[in-house]
Design a protein around this motif. Sequence first.
Motif, PDB file in Angstrom:
ATOM      1  N   TRP A 128      32.054  21.546  41.084  1.00 21.58           N
ATOM      2  CA  TRP A 128      32.856  21.299  42.285  1.00 21.58           C
ATOM      3  C   TRP A 128      33.207  22.576  43.037  1.00 21.58           C
ATOM      4  N   GLU A 129      32.983  23.719  42.425  1.00 20.14           N
ATOM      5  CA  GLU A 129      33.267  24.969  43.115  1.00 20.14           C
ATOM      6  C   GLU A 129      32.139  25.361  44.066  1.00 20.14           C
ATOM      7  N   GLY A 156      35.823  19.607  29.389  1.00 21.00           N
ATOM      8  CA  GLY A 156      36.440  20.819  29.929  1.00 21.00           C
ATOM      9  C   GLY A 156      35.459  21.940  30.165  1.00 21.00           C
ATOM     10  N   VAL A 157      34.441  22.051  29.313  1.00 25.79           N
ATOM     11  CA  VAL A 157      33.488  23.132  29.503  1.00 25.79           C
ATOM     12  C   VAL A 157      32.112  22.625  29.917  1.00 25.79           C
ATOM     13  N   ASN A 197      31.667  25.714  37.640  1.00 27.55           N
ATOM     14  CA  ASN A 197      31.928  24.282  37.702  1.00 27.55           C
ATOM     15  C   ASN A 197      31.278  23.741  38.955  1.00 27.55           C
ATOM     16  N   LYS A 254      28.165  30.051  45.806  1.00 30.15           N
ATOM     17  CA  LYS A 254      29.555  30.407  45.543  1.00 30.15           C
ATOM     18  C   LYS A 254      29.624  31.921  45.583  1.00 30.15           C
ATOM     19  N   HIS A 255      30.838  32.459  45.620  1.00 32.21           N
ATOM     20  CA  HIS A 255      30.969  33.910  45.530  1.00 32.21           C
ATOM     21  C   HIS A 255      30.349  34.398  44.226  1.00 32.21           C
ATOM     22  N   THR A 256      29.768  35.575  44.285  1.00 32.30           N
ATOM     23  CA  THR A 256      29.026  36.072  43.133  1.00 32.30           C
ATOM     24  C   THR A 256      29.918  36.271  41.926  1.00 32.30           C
ATOM     25  N   SER A 257      31.075  36.888  42.163  1.00 33.66           N
ATOM     26  CA  SER A 257      31.998  37.150  41.064  1.00 33.66           C
ATOM     27  C   SER A 257      33.356  37.472  41.663  1.00 33.66           C
ATOM     28  N   ILE A 258      34.355  37.540  40.819  1.00 29.58           N
ATOM     29  CA  ILE A 258      35.684  37.937  41.288  1.00 29.58           C
ATOM     30  C   ILE A 258      35.625  39.320  41.903  1.00 29.58           C
ATOM     31  N   GLU A 279      23.804  27.340  32.968  1.00 32.16           N
ATOM     32  CA  GLU A 279      24.762  26.857  31.985  1.00 32.16           C
ATOM     33  C   GLU A 279      26.030  27.718  31.910  1.00 32.16           C
ATOM     34  N   TYR A 280      27.144  27.069  32.073  1.00 29.10           N
ATOM     35  CA  TYR A 280      28.484  27.667  31.954  1.00 29.10           C
ATOM     36  C   TYR A 280      28.790  28.755  32.976  1.00 29.10           C
ATOM     37  N   THR A 281      28.027  28.820  34.069  1.00 32.00           N
ATOM     38  CA  THR A 281      28.342  29.870  35.034  1.00 32.00           C
ATOM     39  C   THR A 281      29.288  29.386  36.128  1.00 32.00           C
ATOM     40  N   ASP A 303      35.326  33.937  36.370  1.00 35.75           N
ATOM     41  CA  ASP A 303      33.885  33.993  36.117  1.00 35.75           C
ATOM     42  C   ASP A 303      33.672  33.572  34.678  1.00 35.75           C
ATOM     43  N   THR A 304      32.643  32.755  34.471  1.00 42.19           N
ATOM     44  CA  THR A 304      32.366  32.325  33.107  1.00 42.19           C
ATOM     45  C   THR A 304      30.902  32.553  32.802  1.00 42.19           C
TER      46      THR A 304
END
Lengths: 205, 744
Positions: free
Chosen positions: B212-213, B102-103, B210, B235-239, B206-208, A111-112
């Motif tokens: 392609w995910e 990268g970011v 990529n 996408k999944h909310t979080s890990i 922003e930055y949440t 998560d970023t």
Amino acid sequence: MSFEKFKDRNVGEDGYYMVDIEDYPETGWGKFKQVASRSLKGELFVGLWVVLREMFKFDIHTVQYPKEKLPIGPRYRAVHKMLRLFESGTERCIGCGLCEKICISDCIRMDTKYDENSRKEVTEYSINLGRCIFCGYCAEVCPELAIVHGGRYENASEQRAHFVEFEDMLTPIDALKAGQQEEYPGFGAIIPGSDKSVKKTPLAY
Amino acid sequence: MSKMIQFTIDGRQVTAAKGESILQVARREEIYIPTMCYLAKTSPSASCRMCVVEAEGVDGFVLSCNTPPTEGIAITSDSQALYTERQNIMKMYNVNHPLQCGVCDKSGECDLQNKTLDFDLDDQSFAVADQRRESKVWGVLSYDPHLCIMCEKCTSVCNEVVGSEALFIRPGGYKSEIDNTFSKCIQCGECISVCPVGAMASTDFEYTSNVWELEKVPSACAHCSSACNLTYEKKHTSIATLGDEHIYRVTNEYDHDTLCGAGRFGYDYENRVTQKDEDAFAIAVSAFENADTIRFNSMISNEEALLLQRLKEQFGYRLINKEAKKYQEFMDAFTSVSGNSLYSADLETIRKSDYAITIGSAVSTDNPMVRFALSVAVNRRKAYMAYMHPIEDEMLRNLVTQYVKYEVGSEEGVLAMLCEMIVDEKAKESHKAFFDDLDLGYISGESNFGEEELELLKKKLVRRYDPVLIIGADLINHPNAVNIAKMAGMIEKHSAFSVMIIPPETNSLGVSLICDLDSEEGENTVGYNVAADFVLSALGDGDLDMPALSQQEGTLTNIDKRVVPMNAALAYHGYELNDIANALGVKSDHVIDYTAELPQERGFSTVRFDDLPNHYTNVGEEVRGYYLDVVETEASATVDVISDIREFNGSVIYRCDPLMQFNPFTDKAHQIIDEAFLSGSEQFAVAARIKDGERVRFTVGEDVYERVFKVDERLKGTVALNPSFDSSENYESYRYNQVKIERV
């Protein structure tokens, strides 16, 4: 070129000789004699003597695992490590997500977020070691040399989750300050101390 | 008849219509010509020079984006010289571009990244001294000037398509950057979608993640009747919460299509239900068994509307949808004079029109796509645009050529004056009684629509070939709506004008075609997203939860008279309307089984849901769902003489939502934050004797409102705006109300 040499199947002439093998005893008396002579000759103790002699020498080559461990090659791919920048101590990971993308067993997730310094911050990072096949693609793709494989191959714990915390993989800041973080030598590096173990190949040619 | 031009690209024989550029023909023929600044929906800005081609017999290169082909010319789209030229252009774009792929949010779908790799540029031999530039945040959009390549896509889309002219270039050679006149910015996010690099980014996204995910779910926006094509990216909310997904952002086919702020940022209105509530479901089924009335609104798919109709047929429920009923009556009256079941204009007609009149609609907030279409007409075709409304709209200042500010309540008279100006002699014969009775002097006096204003409108209509008349909800909800509809029907039948009657809510058109609506309520009511004795709610505040439109499969009937498919973006684990219908005995496995059963006699087709297309072609042709068939009937009715115009005095409020707000679902979205204020001009405040920030109470019909009053400097005149987005109720009443405002 002629094929004559290959076609000559008369092999018995080129220094070959027949091994002298006794005939199998056929009578009961003959079998008894063979057993008696093999038992009484004491051939068994020749091998046992080697073990006994080495035992008393106290020069054992066996590695006393787990008290003792062999140095492991940097190319070995065990549980991952997360490195820090040497100068600032900040995490090297920039959250680019390439490891997540390249992972063929789909076991990396992160998560970023946009942090207060307008940088991309990794808030959560996990590797599911139950799925990880230790292929090393994540370390290979990492543009920052942030994720590398460590040498910790002992994967025994109560829970798999014990291995996947980002904090556990990350070099502790005090370890970094104590200079304990080593740069990953990269792919193709040789095993430490392997110079010393190089010996002349014991063959005459 | 326009002449077709024959020529060749790379030896291939191709044909161009008049006005088509070489690039457009190449794209149609699927010949690749790289571009950086070209955006199909705006006129070419010709700043990148990537699209250069070689033309036989012409010295130097030709810009394919803005050059029309000549007969027989031989075009070469790729050669060594062109490759080197394009390589050099890419080198210029790459000068000092930060190496932060990268970011960067754009990485993976970045034009610069793609073309840099495409043209094999793996090193950069020159650089310039870098400057310090400040990143900026303008509400929903963030701008990073370091990443900006000055392709000008954002400014051209802001000027030409959105028409707000907020973004502009602050020139300064290498120091040039984009700036924003924030007061003009309508936060639509079009600039974010067209930006080829990561310079214009969504502040929230922003930055949440990529790109392609994210899993892409193409669907249709459910906030207004335009039902624009959009793609939910989830996408999944979080890990920490595996299996639990949420929508990260909304994208669209930005090269051809436009999306407003509500569509782009108002996506997270789903109703999260983790399991089936069996007790509530049993109560719901018995509530349906006991009820005699189903109340609902037009935030509903065609299939569920048909389901309700089936329930009515089987069990005799009364179906109450006040707003759709009003629209239905309006369309029926329109048909009785025009002879067509549907109005003729769609958004493309507006974009291609050269003369547009909007009457009775606050288009900026009622239907942003109509506004965007008008903007294209004004900017590209230099259309004459008349905005007829009692309240001047500051947001439309760049677009409107003539404001006609009529008195509240005089819509019928104003349209009658337009009829007098527009329709042909034949109409004046067949509707003789109406025209004989027409007293322009009286209407003009009462409505404040001066005869000289009418003269100007008439004068400007000369040599305009594609005029369009856009009718809004003020007319549909007018007390004399039926006669207004007949006038609209007359204009449709007896003039060059194409008429559009904007459906006021998401699926008003679909509901009005599918459901047989009642006007009288029974005693025992069940409400679907509307207040009633028993409420099924997709907002999560009712007696039984329902899926929101982003969690449903189904179709919507949009302003273009097109039936468009919606796909479920997020999972829903509770009960839906179809489960209740099954329990009651109206059986069907899936609600989308009803798609093929939509009434053919009302223009629907028997296409199954899974066979509905949903894409754009290379040239931008919209291939989504299907168009409704127009059913022709006999045009028998005549327009009645108009009634006297009622005067509205004192404090008048207008039911009008702020920008990007349409309903409680947009209100629920975390990026669209508005409090429901009563907003009025300084003049209104003085007249009503209230001050900015005061809490006031007023009564509209049976509803008592208590709101904070805010002075909005952009507003003028004596009408205040009362939003309705915080209520899921639908309204049939006239949008203007004379109220007594008291301080609390």
